[in-house]
Design a protein around this motif. Structure first.
Motif, PDB file in Angstrom:
ATOM      1  N   GLU A  17      68.958   1.375  53.350  1.00  0.00           N
ATOM      2  CA  GLU A  17      67.553   1.712  53.250  1.00  0.00           C
ATOM      3  C   GLU A  17      66.715   0.554  53.769  1.00  0.00           C
ATOM      4  N   ILE A  18      65.468   0.875  54.065  1.00  0.00           N
ATOM      5  CA  ILE A  18      64.528  -0.145  54.499  1.00  0.00           C
ATOM      6  C   ILE A  18      63.221   0.077  53.743  1.00  0.00           C
ATOM      7  N   ALA A  19      62.675  -0.991  53.188  1.00  0.00           N
ATOM      8  CA  ALA A  19      61.426  -0.916  52.441  1.00  0.00           C
ATOM      9  C   ALA A  19      60.324  -1.559  53.260  1.00  0.00           C
ATOM     10  N   VAL A  20      59.254  -0.815  53.485  1.00  0.00           N
ATOM     11  CA  VAL A  20      58.120  -1.321  54.250  1.00  0.00           C
ATOM     12  C   VAL A  20      56.864  -1.177  53.401  1.00  0.00           C
ATOM     13  N   ASN A  21      55.969  -2.113  53.556  1.00  0.00           N
ATOM     14  CA  ASN A  21      54.687  -2.099  52.855  1.00  0.00           C
ATOM     15  C   ASN A  21      53.590  -2.009  53.906  1.00  0.00           C
ATOM     16  N   ILE A  22      52.939  -0.835  53.957  1.00  0.00           N
ATOM     17  CA  ILE A  22      51.931  -0.573  54.974  1.00  0.00           C
ATOM     18  C   ILE A  22      50.560  -0.610  54.320  1.00  0.00           C
ATOM     19  N   GLY A  23      49.857  -1.720  54.501  1.00  0.00           N
ATOM     20  CA  GLY A  23      48.521  -1.839  53.938  1.00  0.00           C
ATOM     21  C   GLY A  23      48.465  -1.621  52.446  1.00  0.00           C
ATOM     22  N   GLY A  24      49.502  -2.064  51.712  1.00  0.00           N
ATOM     23  CA  GLY A  24      49.534  -1.910  50.266  1.00  0.00           C
ATOM     24  C   GLY A  24      50.292  -0.707  49.772  1.00  0.00           C
ATOM     25  N   VAL A  25      50.726   0.172  50.657  1.00  0.00           N
ATOM     26  CA  VAL A  25      51.505   1.360  50.286  1.00  0.00           C
ATOM     27  C   VAL A  25      52.965   1.107  50.623  1.00  0.00           C
ATOM     28  N   TYR A  71      56.272  -6.306  55.595  1.00  0.00           N
ATOM     29  CA  TYR A  71      54.841  -6.078  55.420  1.00  0.00           C
ATOM     30  C   TYR A  71      54.179  -5.848  56.782  1.00  0.00           C
ATOM     31  N   PHE A  72      53.311  -4.835  56.803  1.00  0.00           N
ATOM     32  CA  PHE A  72      52.556  -4.500  58.017  1.00  0.00           C
ATOM     33  C   PHE A  72      51.094  -4.317  57.660  1.00  0.00           C
ATOM     34  N   ASP A  73      50.241  -4.983  58.412  1.00  0.00           N
ATOM     35  CA  ASP A  73      48.804  -4.813  58.236  1.00  0.00           C
ATOM     36  C   ASP A  73      48.329  -3.690  59.151  1.00  0.00           C
ATOM     37  N   ARG A  74      48.726  -2.479  58.785  1.00  0.00           N
ATOM     38  CA  ARG A  74      48.398  -1.295  59.577  1.00  0.00           C
ATOM     39  C   ARG A  74      47.767  -0.231  58.682  1.00  0.00           C
ATOM     40  N   ASP A  75      47.319   0.862  59.307  1.00  0.00           N
ATOM     41  CA  ASP A  75      46.671   1.947  58.579  1.00  0.00           C
ATOM     42  C   ASP A  75      47.729   2.782  57.848  1.00  0.00           C
ATOM     43  N   PRO A  76      47.704   2.829  56.507  1.00  0.00           N
ATOM     44  CA  PRO A  76      48.728   3.606  55.784  1.00  0.00           C
ATOM     45  C   PRO A  76      48.603   5.109  56.006  1.00  0.00           C
ATOM     46  N   ASP A  77      47.369   5.605  56.187  1.00  0.00           N
ATOM     47  CA  ASP A  77      47.198   7.046  56.418  1.00  0.00           C
ATOM     48  C   ASP A  77      47.827   7.474  57.736  1.00  0.00           C
ATOM     49  N   ALA A  78      47.651   6.653  58.770  1.00  0.00           N
ATOM     50  CA  ALA A  78      48.277   6.969  60.062  1.00  0.00           C
ATOM     51  C   ALA A  78      49.799   6.885  59.952  1.00  0.00           C
ATOM     52  N   PHE A  79      50.304   5.921  59.177  1.00  0.00           N
ATOM     53  CA  PHE A  79      51.760   5.770  59.035  1.00  0.00           C
ATOM     54  C   PHE A  79      52.375   6.976  58.320  1.00  0.00           C
ATOM     55  N   LYS A  80      51.631   7.543  57.362  1.00  0.00           N
ATOM     56  CA  LYS A  80      52.149   8.733  56.678  1.00  0.00           C
ATOM     57  C   LYS A  80      52.345   9.889  57.648  1.00  0.00           C
ATOM     58  N   CYS A  81      51.506   9.947  58.696  1.00  0.00           N
ATOM     59  CA  CYS A  81      51.688  10.977  59.733  1.00  0.00           C
ATOM     60  C   CYS A  81      52.854  10.616  60.646  1.00  0.00           C
ATOM     61  N   CYS A  98      41.098   8.898  63.672  1.00  0.00           N
ATOM     62  CA  CYS A  98      40.690   8.861  65.082  1.00  0.00           C
ATOM     63  C   CYS A  98      41.910   9.060  65.972  1.00  0.00           C
ATOM     64  N   PRO A  99      41.907  10.051  66.847  1.00  0.00           N
ATOM     65  CA  PRO A  99      43.094  10.299  67.675  1.00  0.00           C
ATOM     66  C   PRO A  99      43.412   9.156  68.623  1.00  0.00           C
ATOM     67  N   ILE A 100      42.394   8.450  69.129  1.00  0.00           N
ATOM     68  CA  ILE A 100      42.645   7.334  70.029  1.00  0.00           C
ATOM     69  C   ILE A 100      43.320   6.185  69.278  1.00  0.00           C
ATOM     70  N   CYS A 101      42.830   5.896  68.068  1.00  0.00           N
ATOM     71  CA  CYS A 101      43.463   4.861  67.244  1.00  0.00           C
ATOM     72  C   CYS A 101      44.866   5.281  66.829  1.00  0.00           C
ATOM     73  N   PHE A 102      45.053   6.583  66.620  1.00  0.00           N
ATOM     74  CA  PHE A 102      46.381   7.061  66.218  1.00  0.00           C
ATOM     75  C   PHE A 102      47.401   6.846  67.335  1.00  0.00           C
ATOM     76  N   ILE A 103      46.970   7.040  68.576  1.00  0.00           N
ATOM     77  CA  ILE A 103      47.870   6.790  69.707  1.00  0.00           C
ATOM     78  C   ILE A 103      48.266   5.322  69.760  1.00  0.00           C
ATOM     79  N   LYS A 104      47.324   4.424  69.450  1.00  0.00           N
ATOM     80  CA  LYS A 104      47.653   2.994  69.408  1.00  0.00           C
ATOM     81  C   LYS A 104      48.646   2.705  68.289  1.00  0.00           C
ATOM     82  N   GLU A 105      48.506   3.419  67.162  1.00  0.00           N
ATOM     83  CA  GLU A 105      49.470   3.259  66.076  1.00  0.00           C
ATOM     84  C   GLU A 105      50.857   3.723  66.517  1.00  0.00           C
TER      85      GLU A 105
END
Length: 451
Positions: A17-25, A71-81, A98-105
């Motif tokens: 398994e791998i544990a990641v922390n995305i913006g506190g999630v 740990y990643f300083d990224r958008d947790p909502d985008a990561f859930k998608c 934002c779809p443009i920001c989502f593409i960058k994610e």
């Protein structure tokens, strides 16, 4: 996780398994699930040795060796998608992202954009088109502001003339010219209409009625104005080939040239040339009618209507198809039902097409009408069907017009705000340059990255 979805829980991840922390999630993912996309960032983390601390930090923002958590300083909502791709092999962009920001994610997590669902791809392309339109508007505004790029005097004159002829909002003189051009088109159209009134025409040497000399003089003045306007716009255009091949500029050129051809042939005065001049006058009359389309260059409403019609070609095609089928069916029925009447006005089915057209469009000139009872019933059904066929595609066409009109207003405001933001961000840099003795202004580099 048990392989059916992401496991949002706390605790230390176990083997596989791998544990990641995305913006506190905190999210725990199974290794076999992540390996479905071996080129992704998470798969690289999974295969990266825990002893290779530098390699791990190149893939994430921080690493807790004791908890084995990245740990990643990224958008947790985008990561859930994004993690849906590991379980469902497709990604949907949720509302509010934002779809443009989502593409960058997706680029950050090294997920191919092709996994996006088709509905999200169309939504993304629409947003990209909007951003491109904003960027083009911003670029135009910046080009108007950045006069320093014109080094030589001829370049400055060319740019000044281009703004004078093409940018009504750039100065008071440019606005006056735009209004004068608009009025010249209207005056030319009015002269064309008034010149056909017999009471205002005069008789020439051959006994034919021709246009009044005063009206001809007004038309000549308008043509000289159109000629000067076209020549100045062409001379100041930065892209002359593109300018000359533009649809509206082709219309302008074709509306101007017959006037000079007729003038030259009339001056030469030979019989054969005068016959050719008559042909040229007929062509010029048609192009004078087409000249009214010059108003589209000065009217945002006409431009919006043109775009709405382009976007509604499918609906217009359906309308023509419905009307075509109805015209054929009802004209054939009318011809068949009216043959029993001795004074029938329906001579043939093609002759009945005219009756079907004016009936289904509810015009009803009355030059052709049914005389039998069944023929009148057929006429009643035909105009009812015509009303329905015309009404069905009207709403999509109006909707396209409203959407595009509101969209253009929003894009104009967005472009102006973007330029204002650029000026605000560049003002400290400008003050620094002024304090250090640098007087040359420049557009911030991030503006070019934006556009």
């Amino acid at each position: 996780g048990n392989g059916s979805g992401p496991n949002y829980r706390s605790g230390v991840s176990t083997n596989g398994e791998i544990a990641v922390n995305i913006g506190g999630v905190r999210v725990v993912l199974l290794g076999d699930v992540i390996n479905r996309y071996p080129e992704s960032r998470l798969a690289e983390l999974l295969t990266c040795s825990s002893q290779n601390y530098e390699g791990i930090l190149s893939l994430c923002d921080d690493f807790d060796k004791g908890r084995k958590e990245f740990y990643f300083d990224r958008d947790p909502d985008a990561f859930k998608c994004i993690i849906d791709v590991y379980y469902f092999d497709e990604i949907h962009i949720k509302n509010g992202i934002c779809p443009i920001c989502f593409i960058k994610e997706m680029e950050f997590w090294k997920i191919d954009p092709s996994v996006l669902d088709e509905c999200c791809k169309s939504y993304l392309s629409e947003k990209e088109e909007e951003l491109n339109e904003i960027s083009s508007k911003v670029r135009i505004i910046l080009e108007d502001l950045e006069v320093e790029r014109c080094v030589t005097r001829s370049q400055k004159c060319q740019r000044f003339l281009w703004r004078l002829m093409e940018k009504p909002g750039s100065s008071l003189a440019a606005r006056v010219i735009a209004i004068a051009s608009f009025l010249a088109v209207l005056v030319s159209a009015v002269v064309m209409c008034v010149g056909t009134i017999p009471e205002l025409q005069v008789t020439n040497g051959d006994g034919k009625l021709v246009e009044h000399p005063i009206l001809e003089a007004i038309e000549t003045v308008c043509m000289l104005w159109f000629t000067a306007e076209y020549v100045l716009r062409l001379a100041s255009s930065p892209k002359k080939i593109h300018f000359a091949l533009s649809f509206m500029n082709v219309i302008d050129f074709m509306a101007i040239m017959p006037f000079y051809v007729v003038l030259s042939l009339t001056y030469l005065g030979t019989t054969s040339m005068m016959e050719l001049a008559n042909v040229q006058q007929a062509v010029q009359a048609l192009l004078r009618i087409a000249r009214i389309f010059k108003l589209a260059r000065h009217s945002a409403g006409l431009q919006t209507l043109t775009y709405a019609l382009k976007k509604s070609l499918k609906e217009l095609g359906l309308l023509l198809m419905y009307m075509g089928v109805g015209i054929f069916v009802f004209s054939a029925l009318a011809y068949t039902l009216e043959q029993s009447h001795p004074e029938t006005l329906f001579k043939s089915i093609p002759h009945s097409f005219w009756w079907a057209i004016i009936t289904m469009t509810t015009v009803g000139y009355g030059d052709i009408y049914p005389k039998t009872t069944l023929g009148k019933c057929n006429a009643a059904v035909s105009f009812l069907c015509g009303v329905i066929a015309i009404a069905l595609p009207i709403h999509p066409i109006i909707n396209n017009f409203v959407i595009f009109y509101n969209k253009q207003k929003v894009l104009e405001i967005a472009a102006k705000r973007e330029v204002e933001l650029m000026e605000m961000k560049s003002s400290p840099e400008t003050e620094r340059r002024r304090s250090s003795g640098e007087t040359r202004k420049s557009v911030p580099s991030f503006a070019y990255r934006l556009i």
